[in-house]
Scaffold this active site. Sequence first.
Site, mmCIF file in Angstrom:
data_model
loop_
_atom_site.group_PDB
_atom_site.id
_atom_site.type_symbol
_atom_site.label_atom_id
_atom_site.label_comp_id
_atom_site.label_asym_id
_atom_site.label_seq_id
_atom_site.Cartn_x
_atom_site.Cartn_y
_atom_site.Cartn_z
ATOM 1 N N SER A 1 2.258 18.205 -7.552
ATOM 2 C CA SER A 1 2.306 16.844 -7.009
ATOM 3 C C SER A 1 1.479 15.926 -7.879
ATOM 4 O O SER A 1 0.444 16.328 -8.401
ATOM 5 C CB SER A 1 1.708 16.847 -5.582
ATOM 6 O OG SER A 1 1.484 15.525 -5.115
ATOM 7 N N TYR B 1 0.846 -1.201 0.000
ATOM 8 C CA TYR B 1 0.000 0.000 0.000
ATOM 9 C C TYR B 1 0.883 1.254 0.000
ATOM 10 O O TYR B 1 0.645 2.212 -0.730
ATOM 11 C CB TYR B 1 -0.941 -0.007 1.221
ATOM 12 C CG TYR B 1 -1.623 1.324 1.427
ATOM 13 C CD1 TYR B 1 -2.581 1.781 0.528
ATOM 14 C CD2 TYR B 1 -1.266 2.152 2.487
ATOM 15 C CE1 TYR B 1 -3.179 3.024 0.696
ATOM 16 C CE2 TYR B 1 -1.862 3.389 2.664
ATOM 17 C CZ TYR B 1 -2.815 3.821 1.757
ATOM 18 O OH TYR B 1 -3.389 5.061 1.921
ATOM 19 N N TYR C 1 -10.176 16.911 2.176
ATOM 20 C CA TYR C 1 -10.920 16.507 0.971
ATOM 21 C C TYR C 1 -12.254 17.245 0.978
ATOM 22 O O TYR C 1 -12.823 17.503 2.038
ATOM 23 C CB TYR C 1 -11.164 14.995 0.958
ATOM 24 C CG TYR C 1 -9.934 14.173 0.662
ATOM 25 C CD1 TYR C 1 -9.306 14.254 -0.583
ATOM 26 C CD2 TYR C 1 -9.389 13.313 1.611
ATOM 27 C CE1 TYR C 1 -8.183 13.491 -0.863
ATOM 28 C CE2 TYR C 1 -8.257 12.548 1.330
ATOM 29 C CZ TYR C 1 -7.666 12.648 0.095
ATOM 30 O OH TYR C 1 -6.562 11.907 -0.195
ATOM 31 N N ALA D 1 -2.041 9.039 4.781
ATOM 32 C CA ALA D 1 -3.112 8.351 5.497
ATOM 33 C C ALA D 1 -2.568 7.235 6.408
ATOM 34 O O ALA D 1 -1.449 6.759 6.217
ATOM 35 C CB ALA D 1 -4.074 7.752 4.482
ATOM 36 N N ARG E 1 0.467 7.866 -7.421
ATOM 37 C CA ARG E 1 -0.600 6.981 -6.944
ATOM 38 C C ARG E 1 -1.957 7.296 -7.553
ATOM 39 O O ARG E 1 -2.937 6.634 -7.269
ATOM 40 C CB ARG E 1 -0.707 7.081 -5.413
ATOM 41 C CG ARG E 1 0.547 6.625 -4.713
ATOM 42 C CD ARG E 1 0.626 7.128 -3.285
ATOM 43 N NE ARG E 1 -0.274 6.476 -2.365
ATOM 44 C CZ ARG E 1 -0.038 5.314 -1.784
ATOM 45 N NH1 ARG E 1 1.066 4.655 -2.041
ATOM 46 N NH2 ARG E 1 -0.903 4.808 -0.934
ATOM 47 N N LYS F 1 -3.103 21.019 -3.360
ATOM 48 C CA LYS F 1 -2.103 19.965 -3.534
ATOM 49 C C LYS F 1 -2.511 19.097 -4.718
ATOM 50 O O LYS F 1 -3.591 18.503 -4.704
ATOM 51 C CB LYS F 1 -2.038 19.109 -2.267
ATOM 52 C CG LYS F 1 -1.150 17.883 -2.362
ATOM 53 C CD LYS F 1 -0.993 17.259 -0.984
ATOM 54 C CE LYS F 1 -0.151 16.008 -0.994
ATOM 55 N NZ LYS F 1 -0.864 14.838 -1.503
ATOM 56 N N THR G 1 -6.495 18.716 -1.211
ATOM 57 C CA THR G 1 -5.980 17.794 -2.226
ATOM 58 C C THR G 1 -6.939 17.779 -3.409
ATOM 59 O O THR G 1 -8.131 17.502 -3.240
ATOM 60 C CB THR G 1 -5.822 16.388 -1.627
ATOM 61 O OG1 THR G 1 -4.909 16.479 -0.535
ATOM 62 C CG2 THR G 1 -5.286 15.399 -2.649
ATOM 63 N N HIS H 1 0.795 12.997 -6.337
ATOM 64 C CA HIS H 1 0.408 12.080 -5.259
ATOM 65 C C HIS H 1 1.385 10.897 -5.180
ATOM 66 O O HIS H 1 0.998 9.770 -4.889
ATOM 67 C CB HIS H 1 -1.018 11.580 -5.510
ATOM 68 C CG HIS H 1 -1.873 11.443 -4.288
ATOM 69 N ND1 HIS H 1 -2.813 12.375 -3.932
ATOM 70 C CD2 HIS H 1 -1.954 10.469 -3.334
ATOM 71 C CE1 HIS H 1 -3.439 11.978 -2.825
ATOM 72 N NE2 HIS H 1 -2.925 10.831 -2.440
ATOM 73 N N SER I 1 -3.368 13.919 7.657
ATOM 74 C CA SER I 1 -4.315 13.589 6.595
ATOM 75 C C SER I 1 -5.745 13.548 7.125
ATOM 76 O O SER I 1 -5.981 13.272 8.306
ATOM 77 C CB SER I 1 -3.940 12.219 6.034
ATOM 78 O OG SER I 1 -4.966 11.697 5.229
HETATM 79 C C1 LIG Z 1 0.938 5.582 1.871
HETATM 80 C C2 LIG Z 1 0.594 6.943 1.363
HETATM 81 C C3 LIG Z 1 -0.581 7.556 1.800
HETATM 82 C C4 LIG Z 1 -0.904 8.847 1.353
HETATM 83 N N1 LIG Z 1 -2.038 9.453 1.843
HETATM 84 C C5 LIG Z 1 -2.362 10.703 1.417
HETATM 85 C C6 LIG Z 1 -3.524 11.365 1.904
HETATM 86 O O1 LIG Z 1 -4.252 10.846 2.743
HETATM 87 N N2 LIG Z 1 -3.796 12.600 1.422
HETATM 88 C C7 LIG Z 1 -2.996 13.233 0.500
HETATM 89 O O2 LIG Z 1 -3.281 14.352 0.083
HETATM 90 N N3 LIG Z 1 -1.878 12.623 0.040
HETATM 91 C C8 LIG Z 1 -1.538 11.396 0.463
HETATM 92 N N4 LIG Z 1 -0.403 10.785 -0.020
HETATM 93 C C9 LIG Z 1 0.482 11.518 -0.949
HETATM 94 C C10 LIG Z 1 1.579 12.267 -0.200
HETATM 95 O O3 LIG Z 1 1.060 13.349 0.546
HETATM 96 C C11 LIG Z 1 2.627 12.839 -1.172
HETATM 97 O O4 LIG Z 1 1.976 13.633 -2.147
HETATM 98 C C12 LIG Z 1 3.419 11.730 -1.868
HETATM 99 O O5 LIG Z 1 3.694 10.683 -0.994
HETATM 100 C C13 LIG Z 1 4.717 12.296 -2.419
HETATM 101 O O6 LIG Z 1 5.418 11.331 -3.120
HETATM 102 P P1 LIG Z 1 6.636 10.486 -2.496
HETATM 103 O O7 LIG Z 1 6.035 9.413 -1.658
HETATM 104 O O8 LIG Z 1 7.335 9.976 -3.712
HETATM 105 O O9 LIG Z 1 7.468 11.448 -1.675
HETATM 106 C C14 LIG Z 1 -0.057 9.505 0.415
HETATM 107 C C15 LIG Z 1 1.106 8.864 -0.014
HETATM 108 C C16 LIG Z 1 1.451 7.610 0.445
HETATM 109 C C17 LIG Z 1 2.729 6.978 -0.027
#
Ligand SMILES: Cc1cc2nc3c(=O)[nH]c(=O)nc-3n(C[C@H](O)[C@H](O)[C@H](O)COP(=O)(O)O)c2cc1C
Length: 381
Positions: free
Chosen positions: A276, A27, A132, A82, A281, A254, A158, A278, A109
């Site tokens: 970004s 995850y 959100y 998260a 993801r 974001k 976000t 994300h 988050s």
């Molecule tokens: C496991 C995980 C959970 C994340 N959960 C959120 C979230 O709840 N809300 C959000 O805006 N971004 C979330 N993100 C994105 C991060 O805030 C960030 O944009 C991202 O991890 C940056 O990339 P990097 O992991 O390569 O540094 C999540 C990323 C990961 C890896």
Amino acid sequence: MRLSHCHNFQDFRTLAKKRLPGPIFNYIDGGSDDESTYRRNTTAFESCDLVPNVLTGVKDIDLSVTVMGQKLDMPVYCSPTALQRLFHHQGERAVAAAAEKYGTMFGVSSFGTVSVEEIAKQVKTPQVYQFYFHKDRGLNRAMMERAKASGIQVMMLTVDSITGGNRERDLRTGFSIPFRLTLGGMLQFAIKPMWGINYLTHEKFSLPQLDEHIDMDGSATSIGEYFTNMLDPSMNWDDVAEMIKFWDGEFCLKGIMSREDARRAVDIGCTGIVISNHGGRQLDGSRSSFDQLAEIVDEVGDEVDVILDSGVQRGTHVLKALSMGAKAVGVGRMYLYPLAAAGQPGVERALGLMRSELERDMKLMGKTSVDQLSRANLRFR
Ligand SMILES: Cc1cc2nc3c(=O)[nH]c(=O)nc-3n(C[C@H](O)[C@H](O)[C@H](O)COP(=O)(O)O)c2cc1C
């Protein structure tokens, strides 16, 4: 491998993989679709090289920056992510304490596992609330009021998650909240009993930001269903403009990737934007943040704080982004693997190594403060 043997991102990743049940590791580790954006996020930093200067007198290095009104001791902050107590029982508490130790900002988050209020009481360091947008406008306002009352400095909406990304690793393991594991996924938990013991002997899992809306005990609402049922896919610029007025403080979007959207963000009153994807993801095949940084800085860099996240693993990645015009850089997996590997000491070690790298790299670049970095330091291949 032990924490003291972890010297870089890959080392922490290896240790986290050892400690975590496969579905949880995947995850964190995974991206969407073919993970092509995820891979490019980091390799993009190799499309250019740093050009150092020498003999400039670099005894003392000042890494501090001011971003969205917050003074940070270093230009790297922990981006909101998260479910942190699922990765290590200390979760957000560990990340907040480590961020405070290094004088930087962190985000909680909407899917955080410790309440925004508790964390705000725990630390003095600036806190971002990742938000959100819900269909229920009254709920949006109530959540913002709650954040304001607890002293949150920066609101971060976000905007790249209007629907969930296609994370195929999670489909294979059955990772979702609440868990709906496949047989293979369950077996992977069975072979990591220490994680299970730890999980069961600490405070019960919960999502305090949303516990009135997600039923963790029954099968009523999963995070996926929450996205579909509660969040508003019709959210548009007018809605956000209203939100910004209501918040009346530092506010950033974001997940901005285009020059036009950066311009609109400025027009509706944002004080920052986070470039970004994300962490690869959400939309696979979208451009990497670093590849897209220059044109957004050229468009709005004089008017708002342009921030970047996705793919940052090294001090030199940060220096390249700052040279290109970013004001600060967010990291996700860079502190999540250390959290999973060792809790608060892990995150502290990762941030400490980052600070050492930044100091060393600044000296080797011949720069004593972050504002001396510019595009003159970069050459594209
Ligand atoms: C496991 C995980 C959970 C994340 N959960 C959120 C979230 O709840 N809300 C959000 O805006 N971004 C979330 N993100 C994105 C991060 O805030 C960030 O944009 C991202 O991890 C940056 O990339 P990097 O992991 O390569 O540094 C999540 C990323 C990961 C890896």
